[in-house]
Motif scaffolding. Structure first.
Motif: not given
Length: 125
Positions: A5-21, A81-91
């Motif tokens: 079961v994943e969680s942590g998604g969402g909407s952010v601006q370019a350059g932002g960060s999210l952490r998925l679990s 399991l985690y995924l730390e995402m930084n410097s996010l891009k539209p792609e």
């Protein structure tokens, strides 16, 4: 069969960060591969990151497109399991899936994974 079961998604601006679990319903062998995949609209699912453990050492593989920006990790005691995402891009926009397989090496091939979560949406604008 393990439920993921994943969680942590969402909407952010370019350059932002999210952490998925990704929480697993039961113990998973730390030597077996776990990974994150993503699928953008109209595109095939692609591997983002993979991790396996051998004793106290973790082996990790990233897709070239996320190297230096994303970090995969796991807490075997919490079966998470985690995924730390930084410097996010539209792609980076897409549905992100957690997956568990039986290979004892890192792999970004979706065919090596037999258990999948339902996915969580990540939107970068």
């Amino acid at each position: 069969h393990v439920q993921l079961v994943e969680s942590g998604g969402g909407s952010v601006q370019a350059g932002g960060s999210l952490r998925l679990s990704c929480a697993a319903s039961r113990y998973t062998d730390s030597r077996a591969c776990m990974g994150w995949f993503r699928q953008a609209p109209g595109k095939e699912r692609e591997g983002v990151a993979s991790i396996v453990s051998a004793g106290s050492t973790s082996y990790i593989r990233y897709a070239d497109s996320v190297k230096g920006r994303f970090t995969i990790s796991k807490d075997d005691a919490k079966n998470t399991l985690y995924l730390e995402m930084n410097s996010l891009k539209p792609e980076d926009t897409g549905v992100y899936y957690c997956a568990a397989g039986e290979r004892t090496y890192t792999t970004l091939d979706s065919h090596d994974y037999g258990n999948w979560g339902q996915g969580t949406q990540v939107t970068v604008s």
